[in-house]
Design a protein around this motif. Structure first.
Motif, PDB file in Angstrom:
ATOM      1  N   LYS A  32      -4.424  -4.881   0.724  1.00 41.33           N
ATOM      2  CA  LYS A  32      -3.169  -4.156   0.558  1.00 41.33           C
ATOM      3  C   LYS A  32      -2.083  -4.783   1.404  1.00 41.33           C
ATOM      4  N   GLU A  60      -3.363  -4.601  -3.563  1.00 41.21           N
ATOM      5  CA  GLU A  60      -2.553  -3.405  -3.774  1.00 41.21           C
ATOM      6  C   GLU A  60      -1.224  -3.568  -3.037  1.00 41.21           C
ATOM      7  N   VAL A  61      -0.118  -3.289  -3.706  1.00 42.01           N
ATOM      8  CA  VAL A  61       1.210  -3.432  -3.113  1.00 42.01           C
ATOM      9  C   VAL A  61       1.863  -2.058  -2.996  1.00 42.01           C
ATOM     10  N   GLU A  62       2.315  -1.726  -1.795  1.00 38.97           N
ATOM     11  CA  GLU A  62       3.038  -0.489  -1.573  1.00 38.97           C
ATOM     12  C   GLU A  62       4.413  -0.816  -0.995  1.00 38.97           C
ATOM     13  N   TYR A  63       5.316   0.168  -1.013  1.00 39.32           N
ATOM     14  CA  TYR A  63       6.689  -0.029  -0.543  1.00 39.32           C
ATOM     15  C   TYR A  63       7.077   1.103   0.392  1.00 39.32           C
ATOM     16  N   GLN A  64       7.856   0.759   1.402  1.00 43.17           N
ATOM     17  CA  GLN A  64       8.448   1.763   2.283  1.00 43.17           C
ATOM     18  C   GLN A  64       9.943   1.499   2.357  1.00 43.17           C
ATOM     19  N   SER A 113      -4.095  -6.666   6.105  1.00 43.74           N
ATOM     20  CA  SER A 113      -3.299  -7.609   5.337  1.00 43.74           C
ATOM     21  C   SER A 113      -4.035  -8.912   5.160  1.00 43.74           C
ATOM     22  N   ASP A 136       2.642  -2.083  10.291  1.00 38.43           N
ATOM     23  CA  ASP A 136       2.683  -1.066   9.239  1.00 38.43           C
ATOM     24  C   ASP A 136       3.190  -1.648   7.928  1.00 38.43           C
ATOM     25  N   ILE A 137       4.050  -2.653   8.012  1.00 42.39           N
ATOM     26  CA  ILE A 137       4.477  -3.395   6.830  1.00 42.39           C
ATOM     27  C   ILE A 137       4.259  -4.875   7.117  1.00 42.39           C
ATOM     28  N   GLY A 189       8.889  -3.589   2.891  1.00 50.14           N
ATOM     29  CA  GLY A 189       9.950  -2.655   3.231  1.00 50.14           C
ATOM     30  C   GLY A 189      11.330  -3.176   2.883  1.00 50.14           C
ATOM     31  N   GLU A 213      10.027  -4.686  -6.736  1.00 52.70           N
ATOM     32  CA  GLU A 213       9.221  -3.480  -6.936  1.00 52.70           C
ATOM     33  C   GLU A 213       9.217  -3.056  -8.397  1.00 52.70           C
ATOM     34  N   THR A 248       2.229  -4.014   2.397  1.00 57.20           N
ATOM     35  CA  THR A 248       3.339  -3.080   2.264  1.00 57.20           C
ATOM     36  C   THR A 248       4.636  -3.826   2.529  1.00 57.20           C
TER      37      THR A 248
END
Length: 334
Positions: free
Chosen positions: A35, A67-71, A30, A87-88, A39, A53, A37
């Motif tokens: 990247k 890079e952006v990810e979602y959980q 991070s 993890d996030i 949540g 999102e 993430t």
């Protein structure tokens, strides 16, 4: 449905990563800005996460190339574990899990609110419950023991009606279950009352299996307590405040979008909840739920402290909590 079920494995995965000492590696990722993430939960108090999102708002505030990810999470405990293990990097969770983990030693910060309101006490049709005084000997359901909605309900019942749960020797029987299943629990007669987060209260109303016993303004902390807070780690705040500022900036944009474009935000909520849970909520249900919620990023530490004191009074916490240092409002101040 497979997408939603896959996130149930998060707590186990987080424990494995923690045992392997993966916290440092996640933080380094991070910090490099490669990247992040985010949540959140698939419920209406977390619409800011859905909007951010869908509208791709994080790419507008984060450094180029991030890079952006979602959980998506089924409960607050798994969310908080993911924050602690790295993890996030941030996201929305109920205030109860955030405060409980903080008082247990978790190094986290609440940097914004997500919404207030949205908790409703529902009674099953035919349960013989016409007022909260009728709950002695009855069964109520909440999402988890000591969760935000549970504490709101039990605080109200103890302070206003002198009734407590069997967990502390009281006359009300307590069970837990996922809010999306409450309508079926009412239909089978397995529970009499539910403390329900929106939009599931409005869904129960629409199906006719239950009716409002106590509406949002009259539930303990119903209009002052954040129903969702935006959390990140203290490590990230200390080591990369610019990244946290960018993350919170996107969250603020999402909140402003909700308030300025409510109809579009409602459709986003309908679509995302269906995408994550395979449950499609009607526009009528969302419209009704929306009336009980205020979308805001403003957060006040004293409201969280009052709520935490109630958690202690109800014996959810073993020690009287001190939330000093939990809330950092510097990222939402103009």
């Amino acid at each position: 449905m497979k997408k939603w079920l896959s996130f149930l494995a998060i707590p186990l995965l987080s424990l494995v990563l923690a045992a392997c000492g993966s916290d440092a590696g996640a933080s380094e990722e991070s910090e490099e800005g490669d990247k992040i993430t985010i949540g959140y939960f698939p419920n209406i108090n977390h619409v800011a996460g859905m909007v951010a999102e869908t509208q791709d708002l994080y790419t507008e505030t984060l450094p180029d190339g991030t890079e952006v990810e979602y959980q998506y999470f089924p409960d607050g405990s798994s969310f908080m574990t993911a924050i602690e293990t790295g993890d996030i990097q941030g996201g929305l969770v109920g205030p109860g899990p955030a405060m409980n983990h903080f008082t247990s030693g978790a190094k986290i910060n609440v940097v914004a609110a997500g919404s207030t309101g949205g908790t409703v006490i529902m009674a099953r049709e035919g349960a013989g419950v016409d007022s909260p005084e009728d709950l002695a000997g009855k069964t109520f359901v909440s999402p988890r023991v000591g969760c935000t909605h549970d504490v709101q309900f039990e605080t109200m019942m103890k302070e206003e009606y002198g009734l407590t749960s069997d967990r502390i020797g009281g006359e009300m029987k307590h069970v837990t279950g996922k809010p999306a299943t409450y309508a079926s629990l009412f239909e089978t007669g397995n529970v009499d009352v539910a403390t329900v987060p929106e939009p599931w209260a409005s869904s129960i109303e629409a199906q006719g299996s239950g009716e409002v016993l106590v509406d949002t303004p009259d539930v303990a902390y119903g209009e002052t307590l954040p129903a969702a807070v935006f959390v990140t780690s203290q490590k990230l705040v200390d080591e990369d405040p610019e990244l946290v500022e960018s993350i919170v900036g996107a969250h603020k944009k999402a909140t402003d979008f909700i308030n300025e474009n409510p109809e579009e935000a409602k459709q986003i909520a309908i679509d995302k909840i269906k995408d994550i849970t395979d449950q499609e909520l009607s526009k009528e249900v969302i419209d009704n739920a929306w009336e009980r919620i205020n979308f805001t990023y403003d957060v006040q530490e004293e409201h969280l402290q009052e709520f935490a004191n109630s958690s202690y009074d109800l014996e959810f916490l073993k020690e009287k909590p001190d939330l000093t240092g939990l809330v950092d409002t510097s990222f939402i101040e103009e």
